[in-house]
Scaffold this active site. Structure first.
Site, short mmCIF file in Angstrom:
data_model
loop_
_atom_site.label_atom_id
_atom_site.label_comp_id
_atom_site.label_asym_id
_atom_site.label_seq_id
_atom_site.Cartn_x
_atom_site.Cartn_y
_atom_site.Cartn_z
N TYR A 184 1.45 -8.37 -18.71
CA TYR A 184 2.34 -7.99 -19.80
C TYR A 184 3.83 -8.16 -19.54
O TYR A 184 4.56 -8.74 -20.34
CB TYR A 184 2.06 -6.53 -20.19
CG TYR A 184 3.09 -5.93 -21.11
CD1 TYR A 184 3.27 -6.44 -22.39
CD2 TYR A 184 3.90 -4.89 -20.69
CE1 TYR A 184 4.23 -5.91 -23.24
CE2 TYR A 184 4.86 -4.35 -21.53
CZ TYR A 184 5.02 -4.87 -22.80
OH TYR A 184 5.97 -4.36 -23.62
N CYS B 229 2.14 -5.15 -8.81
CA CYS B 229 1.78 -4.53 -10.09
C CYS B 229 1.05 -5.55 -10.97
O CYS B 229 1.62 -6.57 -11.35
CB CYS B 229 3.04 -4.03 -10.79
SG CYS B 229 2.77 -3.45 -12.48
N ASN C 67 14.96 -2.24 -8.57
CA ASN C 67 13.85 -2.27 -9.53
C ASN C 67 12.69 -1.51 -8.89
O ASN C 67 12.27 -1.84 -7.79
CB ASN C 67 13.43 -3.71 -9.82
CG ASN C 67 12.22 -3.78 -10.75
OD1 ASN C 67 11.97 -2.86 -11.51
ND2 ASN C 67 11.48 -4.87 -10.69
N GLY C 68 12.19 -0.48 -9.59
CA GLY C 68 11.07 0.29 -9.07
C GLY C 68 11.32 1.77 -9.18
O GLY C 68 12.18 2.23 -9.93
N CYS D 157 -2.02 -4.01 -7.31
CA CYS D 157 -2.05 -2.57 -7.54
C CYS D 157 -2.82 -2.36 -8.84
O CYS D 157 -2.47 -2.90 -9.89
CB CYS D 157 -0.64 -1.99 -7.68
SG CYS D 157 -0.65 -0.23 -8.15
N GLY E 297 14.75 -4.85 -19.48
CA GLY E 297 15.57 -3.67 -19.72
C GLY E 297 16.66 -3.97 -20.71
O GLY E 297 17.43 -4.92 -20.51
N CYS F 6 -3.19 2.15 -12.33
CA CYS F 6 -3.24 2.63 -13.72
C CYS F 6 -4.63 2.47 -14.33
O CYS F 6 -4.97 3.14 -15.30
CB CYS F 6 -2.18 1.94 -14.57
SG CYS F 6 -2.30 0.15 -14.62
N ASP G 263 -4.77 -8.34 -27.73
CA ASP G 263 -3.57 -7.66 -27.25
C ASP G 263 -3.71 -7.47 -25.74
O ASP G 263 -4.80 -7.58 -25.19
CB ASP G 263 -3.39 -6.32 -27.95
CG ASP G 263 -1.94 -5.86 -27.96
OD1 ASP G 263 -1.10 -6.51 -27.31
OD2 ASP G 263 -1.64 -4.84 -28.62
N ASP G 264 -2.59 -7.17 -25.07
CA ASP G 264 -2.64 -7.07 -23.62
C ASP G 264 -3.03 -5.70 -23.11
O ASP G 264 -3.56 -5.56 -22.01
CB ASP G 264 -1.29 -7.47 -23.01
CG ASP G 264 -0.13 -6.81 -23.73
OD1 ASP G 264 0.02 -5.59 -23.61
OD2 ASP G 264 0.62 -7.51 -24.43
N CYS H 134 1.63 5.79 -14.08
CA CYS H 134 2.28 4.97 -13.06
C CYS H 134 3.48 5.74 -12.51
O CYS H 134 4.25 6.33 -13.27
CB CYS H 134 2.75 3.64 -13.64
SG CYS H 134 3.66 2.62 -12.44
N SER I 209 3.68 -11.21 -25.73
CA SER I 209 3.00 -11.30 -24.44
C SER I 209 1.50 -11.55 -24.56
O SER I 209 0.85 -11.95 -23.60
CB SER I 209 3.23 -10.02 -23.62
OG SER I 209 2.79 -8.89 -24.34
N CYS J 243 13.42 -2.12 -14.94
CA CYS J 243 14.62 -2.93 -14.86
C CYS J 243 14.37 -4.29 -14.21
O CYS J 243 13.26 -4.59 -13.79
CB CYS J 243 15.72 -2.20 -14.08
SG CYS J 243 15.16 -1.53 -12.52
#
Length: 473
Positions: A252, A246, A112-113, A447, A38, A450, A355-356, A392, A293, A12
Site C-alpha cells: 500500500y 514492513c 521515519n518510523g 514484518c 506525509g 499487523c 482494494d489493498d 502497529c 494503490s 513520514c
C-alpha cells in the site's frame, strides 16, 4: 487507496543528499515525489560545509517552500522530511528535520518510523536533566548523541543508536557530513543513490528518478553510512540484525514506481492480484481497483481471471488539502469528494472491487454503496492482503485493536458490515510468496505483525494505548 480516506497512514518520508551544489533544490523535488508519505509538514536543512540553514512549516511541500526560501538554503548538503501527524504529534515544533545548535556544532535529524522505547528513554533523559522541546521520538536521538561520552561524532551516533528500539530510518547531518542509519530489523525502507560525484538517500527510489540520481542499493539493517567530501563509507552499529521490512510498503504505502530491495512495487502488487485470483476465483463481468494503490493488484486479478479490467472508480485530483486530515469525520466526507463511480462501466454488471486493505471498514462500506447506487448488480470485494487484526507500533497510525474492524469481526461479519456480496482476503502465505522477496530467513524478511500479532521487537508497556493496556491485564 487514498491514505487520507482510509486512516492508514505512513508517518513520514526522509531524504538526504551530499556533494551537489543545488542540494536544497534537489531535496525540494525529492520531497514532492515523497509527498504521499506525509502531507502535513515539510522541512529542509542545508549545509555549506561550515554553516547550516533551515526552513520548515506545516502543509504540503509546495505550500511550505517558495523559490525565495529555497534560494536561502545554500550548500552542497541537505536533509529533507515530509510528515504525517499522528495523534498528539502535531504542531510546528514537531515538523522535521529537527535542528539542534550548540557550541560544538549543529545537528539536523530526519526520522521515519517509531521508537517503541521512546517514552522510557524520555523519562531517563529528563531524570538526567534534559529538557525536551518536542513530543517527537526523533528528539531522543539528539539528546543521546549529545550525552554520549565519545569525542568522535560517529562513535557518539553509533553508541546512541544501540539504545534505540523499534523502527527508524535516520538521516543525520552536521556541518561537515551526512550520516544515515537503519534499524536492526530494517522495518522502514531506505535506499542509497548516486548523483554526479555526490550521494543521496531516500525513503523510496522514486525520489532518485525525479532528481536524476542512480539507484545503488538498499541501506542494510544495522548499517551506518557516513557521507562527506571525502566520499562514502559503510560501518555497522550492530551485527544483531533480522530483516523485517514492513509488508504494507509493498501492499500500500510506497509509490508503484519505487523499488524495495530490488523488487518493483507495481509488479509486486500485480502478483498480489494474480495470487488473489488463484485463491478466490469468482464469476463477474468487470474488475475495478480503488485508486490509486489498488489499481496494480486489480490489473493482476483481471489478467489472471481473464475478466476485463475497467476504471469503475475515478479519483478527483483537484480536491484541496481540507480533506487530507487525520480525522475520521473528514476521511468519511473525503470518500464522496475524492471518488466517483463510473455508471457506464458498472451499471448492470457484476463487479469485482479490488482494494489493498480494510482498516476500519467505513470507507469500504461507502464505496460498495456507491457502486450499487451506480447500478452494479453485485459487488465482490477482494483484498490483496490478509485481515489487519493487530496494531502497529512502528510508524503507522493504527495503535489499538479497537479501531481495527478485523480484530473483532469475522470475514463474514465484515462482509455484512460493508454490504458486499462476497469478501475475500489474501492469505499470509500467498502474500509473502507473491511479493517475491529472495530472503531465506523467517517470513522472507517481512514484518507481518499487523496480520499475525508476532512483533519483530519487544513492545514496551508504555508504548501501548490505554485501551491496549487493559487488554493485557
Amino acid at each position: 487507496m487514498l491514505a487520507e480516506l482510509k486512516g492508514l497512514n505512513e508517518e513520514c518520508g526522509v531524504f538526504g543528499i551530499w556533494g551537489h551544489e543545488q542540494a536544497a533544490q534537489l531535496t525540494y523535488y525529492a520531497l514532492q515525489s515523497l509527498q504521499h508519505r506525509g502531507q502535513e509538514g515539510a522541512g529542509i536543512v542545508a549545509s555549506t560545509g561550515s554553516e547550516i540553514t533551515s526552513h520548515k512549516g506545516e502543509g504540503l511541500v509546495t505550500e511550505v517552500f517558495s523559490q525565495e526560501q529555497l534560494d536561502q538554503l545554500v550548500g552542497h548538503g541537505a536533509v529533507g522530511h515530509v510528515r504525517y501527524t499522528t495523534a498528539g504529534g502535531g504542531g510546528y515544533e514537531n515538523v522535521q528535520p529537527l535542528l539542534f545548535r550548540s557550541q560544538t556544532g549543529s545537528l539536523a535529524l530526519a526520522h521515519n518510523g517509531n521508537l517503541v522505547n521512546a517514552n522510557a528513554l524520555k523519562h531517563q533523559l529528563e531524570r538526567q536533566g534534559s529538557i525536551l522541546q518536542t513530543t517527537s521520538d526523533t528528539e531522543v536521538l539528539a539528546h543521546l548523541i549529545k550525552r554520549s561520552g565519545y569525542e568522535n561524532v560517529k562513535e557518539r551516533v553509533k553508541n546512541a543508536l544501540t539504545m534505540l528500539k523499534g523502527a527508524y530510518a535516520f538521516v543525520i547531518m552536521t556541518e561537515t557530513e551526512l550520516m544515515v542509519a537503519l534499524d536492526p530489523n530494517g522495518l522502514r525502507p531506505l535506499s542509497l543513490g548516486q548523483i554526479g560525484d555526490g550521494y543521496a538517500v531516500a525513503s523510496e527510489t522514486c525520489a532518485f528518478d525525479i532528481i536524476g540520481a542512480e539507484y545503488i542499493r538498499s541501506v542494510e539493517p544495522g548499517e551506518l553510512l557516513i557521507i562527506n567530501d571525502d566520499g562514502i563509507r559503510s560501518e555497522r552499529f550492530t551485527y544483531a540484525t533480522n530483516r523485517s521490512i514492513c509488508t504494507m510498503e509493498y501492499v500500500y504505502f510506497s509509490r508503484p514506481d519505487s523499488d524495495i530491495d530490488g523488487i518493483n512495487v507495481h509488479s509486486a502488487r500485480k502478483r498480489l492480484g494474480k495470487q488473489l485470483a488463484a485463491e478466490f476465483p469468482i464469476e463477474a463481468d468487470v474488475v475495478t481497483g480503488v485508486p490509486d494503490s489498488s489499481i496494480s493488484a486489480a490489473i493482476g486479478y483481471a489478467e489472471a481471471a481473464n475478466i476485463p479490467y475497467e476504471m469503475g472508480l475515478i479519483k478527483n485530483r483537484y480536491i484541496g488539502r481540507t480533506f487530507i486530515q487525520p480525522s475520521q469525520e473528514l476521511r468519511e466526507q473525503g470518500v464522496k469528494m475524492k471518488l466517483s463511480p463510473v455508471r457506464g462501466v458498472v451499471e448492470g454488471k457484476r463487479v469485482i472491487m479490488v482494494d489493498d486493505s480494510i482498516v476500519r471498514g467505513t470507507t469500504s462500506r461507502r464505496i460498495v454503496n456507491m457502486l450499487k447506487d451506480a447500478g452494479a448488480t453485485e459487488v465482490h470485494v477482494m483484498i490483496s492482503s490478509p485481515p489487519i487484526k493487530n496494531p502497529c507500533f512502528y510508524g503507522i497510525d493504527t495503535s489499538t485493536h479497537e479501531e481495527l474492524i478485523a480484530s473483532k469481526n469475522s470475514v463474514e461479519e465484515i462482509r455484512q458490515i460493508i454490504g458486499a456480496d462476497s469478501l475475500s482476503f489474501l492469505s499470509v502465505e500467498g502474500m509473502v510468496t507473491a511479493i517475491g522477496r529472495p530472503d531465506s530467513g523467517e517470513n522472507k524478511g517481512h514484518c507481518l505483525a499487523c496480520f499475525t500479532g508476532k512483533y519483530p521487537t519487544e513492545i514496551y508497556p508504555d508504548t501501548l494505548h490505554p485501551y491496549e493496556k487493559e487488554l493485557t491485564h
